[in-house]
Motif scaffolding. Structure first.
Motif, PDB file in Angstrom:
ATOM      1  N   ARG A   1       0.818  -1.210   0.000  1.00 46.34           N
ATOM      2  CA  ARG A   1       0.000   0.000   0.000  1.00 46.34           C
ATOM      3  C   ARG A   1       0.851   1.258   0.000  1.00 46.34           C
ATOM      4  O   ARG A   1       0.536   2.226  -0.707  1.00 46.34           O
ATOM      5  CB  ARG A   1      -0.924  -0.025   1.210  1.00 46.34           C
ATOM      6  N   GLU A   2       1.923   1.234   0.763  1.00 45.46           N
ATOM      7  CA  GLU A   2       2.794   2.409   0.820  1.00 45.46           C
ATOM      8  C   GLU A   2       3.474   2.659  -0.521  1.00 45.46           C
ATOM      9  O   GLU A   2       3.525   3.793  -1.016  1.00 45.46           O
ATOM     10  CB  GLU A   2       3.830   2.233   1.928  1.00 45.46           C
ATOM     11  N   LEU A   3       4.022   1.572  -1.117  1.00 47.90           N
ATOM     12  CA  LEU A   3       4.717   1.742  -2.395  1.00 47.90           C
ATOM     13  C   LEU A   3       3.741   2.059  -3.520  1.00 47.90           C
ATOM     14  O   LEU A   3       4.066   2.838  -4.430  1.00 47.90           O
ATOM     15  CB  LEU A   3       5.501   0.470  -2.725  1.00 47.90           C
ATOM     16  N   ALA A   4       2.542   1.463  -3.478  1.00 51.36           N
ATOM     17  CA  ALA A   4       1.548   1.746  -4.512  1.00 51.36           C
ATOM     18  C   ALA A   4       1.112   3.206  -4.459  1.00 51.36           C
ATOM     19  O   ALA A   4       0.906   3.846  -5.501  1.00 51.36           O
ATOM     20  CB  ALA A   4       0.346   0.821  -4.345  1.00 51.36           C
ATOM     21  N   LYS A   5       0.995   3.745  -3.267  1.00 46.40           N
ATOM     22  CA  LYS A   5       0.625   5.152  -3.120  1.00 46.40           C
ATOM     23  C   LYS A   5       1.733   6.056  -3.648  1.00 46.40           C
ATOM     24  O   LYS A   5       1.482   7.076  -4.294  1.00 46.40           O
ATOM     25  CB  LYS A   5       0.344   5.449  -1.652  1.00 46.40           C
ATOM     26  N   THR A   6       2.986   5.633  -3.404  1.00 46.65           N
ATOM     27  CA  THR A   6       4.124   6.451  -3.838  1.00 46.65           C
ATOM     28  C   THR A   6       4.285   6.440  -5.354  1.00 46.65           C
ATOM     29  O   THR A   6       4.579   7.477  -5.966  1.00 46.65           O
ATOM     30  CB  THR A   6       5.424   5.939  -3.182  1.00 46.65           C
ATOM     31  N   TRP A   7       4.102   5.278  -5.972  1.00 48.74           N
ATOM     32  CA  TRP A   7       4.383   5.130  -7.396  1.00 48.74           C
ATOM     33  C   TRP A   7       3.138   5.160  -8.267  1.00 48.74           C
ATOM     34  O   TRP A   7       3.232   4.897  -9.469  1.00 48.74           O
ATOM     35  CB  TRP A   7       5.129   3.819  -7.635  1.00 48.74           C
ATOM     36  N   HIS A   8       1.994   5.473  -7.725  1.00 48.40           N
ATOM     37  CA  HIS A   8       0.784   5.532  -8.548  1.00 48.40           C
ATOM     38  C   HIS A   8       0.938   6.637  -9.595  1.00 48.40           C
ATOM     39  O   HIS A   8       1.320   7.764  -9.274  1.00 48.40           O
ATOM     40  CB  HIS A   8      -0.448   5.815  -7.685  1.00 48.40           C
ATOM     41  N   PRO A   9       0.663   6.327 -10.876  1.00 50.02           N
ATOM     42  CA  PRO A   9       0.870   7.335 -11.941  1.00 50.02           C
ATOM     43  C   PRO A   9       0.083   8.613 -11.734  1.00 50.02           C
ATOM     44  O   PRO A   9       0.492   9.677 -12.224  1.00 50.02           O
ATOM     45  CB  PRO A   9       0.384   6.581 -13.200  1.00 50.02           C
ATOM     46  N   ASP A  10      -1.034   8.557 -11.002  1.00 50.86           N
ATOM     47  CA  ASP A  10      -1.817   9.775 -10.772  1.00 50.86           C
ATOM     48  C   ASP A  10      -1.148  10.705  -9.774  1.00 50.86           C
ATOM     49  O   ASP A  10      -1.463  11.913  -9.745  1.00 50.86           O
ATOM     50  CB  ASP A  10      -3.213   9.404 -10.255  1.00 50.86           C
TER      51      ASP A  10
END
Length: 339
Positions: free
Chosen positions: A299-308
């Motif tokens: 969740r932390e990495l997905a939030k950081t690297w989300h294209p939006d």
């Protein structure tokens, strides 16, 4: 030397799944097939309890040079058991290659069809028959691109190769009386053939044990899930699939064997595959990470690297890697996976 039925039966009982009785009778192709498939997955070995006298008689007639064969223009009859064996062994060779060799370049175009074709031709060469190797392999190479990338491709490739082998079946040329080779040279040649066939299979199985167990467990789970609407039928299928394990427990004392196998499975399944190790690196985790830690890191990495939220040009690629790593590790920790 005259072959004896009693000796053949003794070798069948002592080392039948490894082809000892076929080696004694001069059926080297059959012996090699049994070595690689443990007696035709056990079914072929059990079936031979009624066929050994015929094998012995055939070997004695061959040694005396009295065996009469039809003209070369007359093909052998199509045997349903041989055809089914060709298909099954071709699928087996292809599945093992899919598990352990799919990272090789041109795998689906060359490696996979050659593995399937080798299995089909090995079965077609058992006994007094054989087939055209070149045409069998050509059928595999032509069929493979049609199903490129599919995990089910060994099935149609094996079917195409088996049909081709059946269409070009023929009798092996007869040997003159007394031309049977000595056991030493035969063992040497058989050993080289066994190494040629078993080395790739051994690499796939023993260097990918965990991946193989995962693959088999997923197949069994998917098969059982097909009968969710009929619990009693699901129980019957599960009982049949576990029958070899139950027999092993009964023969070895039950409780001890069950505990031993449970410990072996625990050791094997705690080891991560290479893909899972890379997934742990993507999520910056160690091998002892729990499912909660995996989810938190994802969740932390997905939030950081989300294209939006991340304008970087590598954000989308990294986000996909993070998601794939999470899905892979999540499947490993799925509840009741190996129960």
């Amino acid at each position: 030397m005259v072959k004896r039925v009693t000796v053949a039966y003794a070798l069948w009982a002592a080392g039948g799944p490894f082809g000892l009785h076929h080696l004694y009778l001069g059926r080297d192709s059959h012996a090699l097939l049994w070595m690689l498939t443990l007696g035709g997955f056990g079914f072929g070995w059990a079936r031979e309890v009624l066929r050994i006298p015929a094998y012995v008689g055939e070997a004695n007639r061959e040694a005396e040079g009295v065996r009469k064969r039809p003209p070369a223009t007359v093909p052998p009859p199509v045997g349903p058991v041989r055809f089914a064996g060709q298909v099954c062994v071709g699928i087996y060779f292809g599945t093992v290659a899919l598990i352990g060799l799919n990272s090789l370049s041109l795998f689906y175009l060359i490696v996979l069809p050659l593995c399937v074709g080798a299995g089909v031709h090995l079965v077609s060469s058992v006994g007094q028959q054989t087939s055209d190797l070149h045409k069998t392999l050509t059928a595999c190479l032509i069929t493979s691109p049609i199903f490129y990338g599919s995990t089910l491709s060994p099935l149609p490739i094996s079917l195409a190769a088996s049909v081709t082998a059946a269409q070009h079946r023929r009798f092996k040329p007869p040997q003159p009386p007394g031309s049977t080779q000595e056991l030493g040279p035969r063992l040497y040649r058989l050993g080289l053939a066994w190494l040629a066939f078993s080395a790739p299979l051994g690499y796939c199985i023993f260097h990918n044990t965990t991946a193989t167990l995962y693959y088999l467990s997923d197949c069994v789970a998917a098969l059982l899930d097909m009968f969710w609407f009929l619990p009693w039928l699901r129980g019957v299928v599960e009982y049949i699939l576990l029958m070899p394990y139950r027999i092993l427990c009964a023969l070895t004392g039950g409780g001890y064997a069950e505990e031993a196998w449970r410990k072996v499975l625990e050791i094997l399944l705690k080891e991560y595959t290479e893909r899972e190790k890379k997934a742990l690196q993507v999520l910056s985790l160690n091998a002892e990470a729990s499912i909660e830690e995996i989810t938190r890191s994802y969740r932390e990495l997905a939030k950081t690297w989300h294209p939006d939220h991340n304008p970087s040009k590598d954000a989308e690629t990294m986000f996909i890697k993070i998601h794939e790593a999470y899905e892979l590790l999540l499947r490993r920790h799925k509840p009741n996976r190996f129960k």
